[in-house]
Design a protein around this motif. Structure first.
Motif, mmCIF file in Angstrom:
data_model
loop_
_atom_site.group_PDB
_atom_site.id
_atom_site.type_symbol
_atom_site.label_atom_id
_atom_site.label_comp_id
_atom_site.label_asym_id
_atom_site.label_seq_id
_atom_site.Cartn_x
_atom_site.Cartn_y
_atom_site.Cartn_z
ATOM 1 N N PHE A 93 -57.070 -39.218 -9.054
ATOM 2 C CA PHE A 93 -57.877 -40.045 -8.161
ATOM 3 C C PHE A 93 -57.459 -41.511 -8.165
ATOM 4 C CE2 PHE A 93 -60.979 -36.556 -8.998
ATOM 5 C CZ PHE A 93 -61.078 -36.107 -7.700
ATOM 6 N N SER A 94 -56.286 -41.802 -8.716
ATOM 7 C CA SER A 94 -55.887 -43.206 -8.853
ATOM 8 C C SER A 94 -55.758 -43.908 -7.506
ATOM 9 C CB SER A 94 -54.574 -43.322 -9.639
ATOM 10 O OG SER A 94 -53.528 -42.651 -8.965
ATOM 11 N N PHE A 95 -55.373 -43.164 -6.460
ATOM 12 C CA PHE A 95 -55.199 -43.786 -5.146
ATOM 13 C C PHE A 95 -56.531 -44.238 -4.560
ATOM 14 C CE2 PHE A 95 -56.388 -39.563 -3.925
ATOM 15 C CZ PHE A 95 -56.884 -39.631 -2.629
ATOM 16 N N ILE A 96 -57.617 -43.613 -5.013
ATOM 17 C CA ILE A 96 -58.947 -44.029 -4.574
ATOM 18 C C ILE A 96 -59.544 -45.042 -5.550
ATOM 19 C CG2 ILE A 96 -61.319 -43.262 -4.128
ATOM 20 C CD1 ILE A 96 -60.188 -40.608 -3.171
ATOM 21 N N SER A 97 -59.417 -44.793 -6.849
ATOM 22 C CA SER A 97 -60.052 -45.663 -7.839
ATOM 23 C C SER A 97 -59.464 -47.068 -7.827
ATOM 24 C CB SER A 97 -59.956 -45.059 -9.242
ATOM 25 O OG SER A 97 -58.620 -44.937 -9.662
ATOM 26 N N LYS A 98 -58.142 -47.200 -7.667
ATOM 27 C CA LYS A 98 -57.524 -48.526 -7.643
ATOM 28 C C LYS A 98 -58.018 -49.324 -6.437
ATOM 29 C CE LYS A 98 -53.276 -47.265 -10.104
ATOM 30 N NZ LYS A 98 -51.808 -47.047 -9.979
ATOM 31 N N ASP A 99 -58.130 -48.658 -5.304
ATOM 32 C CA ASP A 99 -58.624 -49.333 -4.103
ATOM 33 C C ASP A 99 -60.087 -49.724 -4.276
ATOM 34 O OD1 ASP A 99 -58.158 -50.131 -1.267
ATOM 35 O OD2 ASP A 99 -59.701 -48.644 -0.880
ATOM 36 N N ALA A 100 -60.868 -48.840 -4.899
ATOM 37 C CA ALA A 100 -62.288 -49.135 -5.114
ATOM 38 C C ALA A 100 -62.462 -50.324 -6.062
ATOM 39 C CB ALA A 100 -63.004 -47.906 -5.674
ATOM 40 N N VAL A 101 -61.635 -50.405 -7.091
ATOM 41 C CA VAL A 101 -61.699 -51.540 -8.019
ATOM 42 C C VAL A 101 -61.461 -52.844 -7.263
ATOM 43 C CG1 VAL A 101 -60.507 -52.697 -9.921
ATOM 44 C CG2 VAL A 101 -61.068 -50.275 -10.105
ATOM 45 N N ALA A 102 -60.432 -52.859 -6.410
ATOM 46 C CA ALA A 102 -60.118 -54.068 -5.637
ATOM 47 C C ALA A 102 -61.264 -54.440 -4.704
ATOM 48 C CB ALA A 102 -58.831 -53.854 -4.844
ATOM 49 N N LYS A 103 -61.874 -53.446 -4.061
ATOM 50 C CA LYS A 103 -62.957 -53.700 -3.121
ATOM 51 C C LYS A 103 -64.216 -54.203 -3.835
ATOM 52 C CE LYS A 103 -60.819 -52.257 0.665
ATOM 53 N NZ LYS A 103 -59.466 -52.091 0.120
ATOM 54 N N VAL A 104 -64.543 -53.604 -4.972
ATOM 55 C CA VAL A 104 -65.715 -54.033 -5.731
ATOM 56 C C VAL A 104 -65.519 -55.458 -6.244
ATOM 57 C CG1 VAL A 104 -66.986 -53.658 -7.891
ATOM 58 C CG2 VAL A 104 -66.514 -51.732 -6.369
ATOM 59 N N THR A 105 -64.323 -55.765 -6.718
ATOM 60 C CA THR A 105 -64.022 -57.126 -7.194
ATOM 61 C C THR A 105 -64.176 -58.142 -6.063
ATOM 62 O OG1 THR A 105 -62.473 -56.258 -8.842
ATOM 63 C CG2 THR A 105 -62.268 -58.586 -8.266
ATOM 64 N N LEU A 106 -63.701 -57.776 -4.877
ATOM 65 C CA LEU A 106 -63.799 -58.682 -3.731
ATOM 66 C C LEU A 106 -65.251 -58.887 -3.311
ATOM 67 C CD1 LEU A 106 -62.385 -60.389 -1.606
ATOM 68 C CD2 LEU A 106 -62.015 -58.312 -0.247
ATOM 69 N N LEU A 107 -66.032 -57.809 -3.274
ATOM 70 C CA LEU A 107 -67.445 -57.942 -2.904
ATOM 71 C C LEU A 107 -68.213 -58.757 -3.943
ATOM 72 C CD1 LEU A 107 -69.041 -54.731 -1.350
ATOM 73 C CD2 LEU A 107 -68.492 -56.906 -0.276
ATOM 74 N N GLU A 108 -67.885 -58.589 -5.210
ATOM 75 C CA GLU A 108 -68.535 -59.375 -6.260
ATOM 76 C C GLU A 108 -68.221 -60.856 -6.080
ATOM 77 O OE1 GLU A 108 -70.783 -60.617 -9.321
ATOM 78 O OE2 GLU A 108 -70.756 -58.571 -8.522
ATOM 79 N N SER A 109 -66.997 -61.158 -5.695
ATOM 80 C CA SER A 109 -66.608 -62.540 -5.440
ATOM 81 C C SER A 109 -67.411 -63.121 -4.276
ATOM 82 C CB SER A 109 -65.112 -62.625 -5.137
ATOM 83 O OG SER A 109 -64.737 -63.923 -4.755
ATOM 84 N N HIS A 110 -67.556 -62.341 -3.200
ATOM 85 C CA HIS A 110 -68.369 -62.775 -2.056
ATOM 86 C C HIS A 110 -69.827 -62.998 -2.482
ATOM 87 C CE1 HIS A 110 -65.487 -62.602 1.147
ATOM 88 N NE2 HIS A 110 -65.210 -61.325 0.964
#
Length: 206
Positions: free
Chosen positions: A50-67
């Motif tokens: 599931f790395s192709f999904i989990s890596k993308d999810a990590v990036a998205k969660v980090t970006l939303l947390e920044s917002h």
């Protein structure tokens, strides 16, 4: 059975999504992102499949947390409304917008919701469960090469029993029971978010 530090715990995900929705049917960002961090640990516990999904999810969660921190967003609704205030054209031009990031996580949440529902229902073939959930959620938004790779990877998934053990809540029967508690909360958050994105015509953000 307590989860090890940093390990996935289904109860933590349940608690996070249970705290998400207010009486006014707004989705609070802090518990939403907390729930997602738990789901990411679930994906990561399964290894490279599931790395192709989990890596993308990590990036998205980090970006939303920044917002969330930069703009003091409290809920998904307040974030969407503030970003829309700049105008649809400005929103569509931003690849890092909260709305676009939310949409990607929203699609992945649907996949996880469907997959967890399948695990709870008792279907023993996890590769079939995962493929069906993927085809009904993420696949239409992925290029052919990613879809093909994902379908092949799903064939190597562990058994349903192994998945239930990963939940870190005790015996299989307990894991099924906690899934039965958690899935409606995840589904509620998904449904509210779907209506929010649909109402503002954001379901096709590039």
């Amino acid at each position: 059975m307590a989860a090890a530090a940093g390990a996935f715990s289904l109860r933590e995900v349940l608690d996070a999504f249970r705290r998400c929705v207010t009486e006014q049917r707004e989705v609070l960002l802090e518990p939403y992102l907390s729930g997602w961090r738990g789901l990411i640990r679930f994906l990561q516990s399964l290894g490279t499949v599931f790395s192709f999904i989990s890596k993308d999810a990590v990036a998205k969660v980090t970006l939303l947390e920044s917002h969330r921190q930069r703009h003091n967003f409290v809920s998904l609704q307040s974030m969407v409304e503030q970003e829309l205030a700049a105008g649809p054209a400005a929103l569509r031009a931003r690849q890092d917008s909260g709305c676009r990031t939310l949409l990607r996580l929203h699609r992945a949440l649907r996949w996880l919701q469907l997959f967890l529902e399948g695990l709870r229902s008792g279907e023993p073939r996890t590769s079939v469960l995962c493929t069906d959930a993927y085809n009904a959620s993420l696949a239409p938004h992925h290029p052919w090469v990613v879809r093909k790779a994902a379908t092949v990877a799903f064939c190597a998934l562990p058994s349903r029993e192994a998945f239930l053990e990963i939940m870190n809540v005790g015996p299989a029967e307990e894991a099924v029971a906690v899934l039965g508690e958690a899935i409606p909360y995840i589904g509620d958050v998904y449904g509210i978010t779907q209506e929010l994105l649909e109402r503002h015509k954001l379901l096709d953000l590039p």
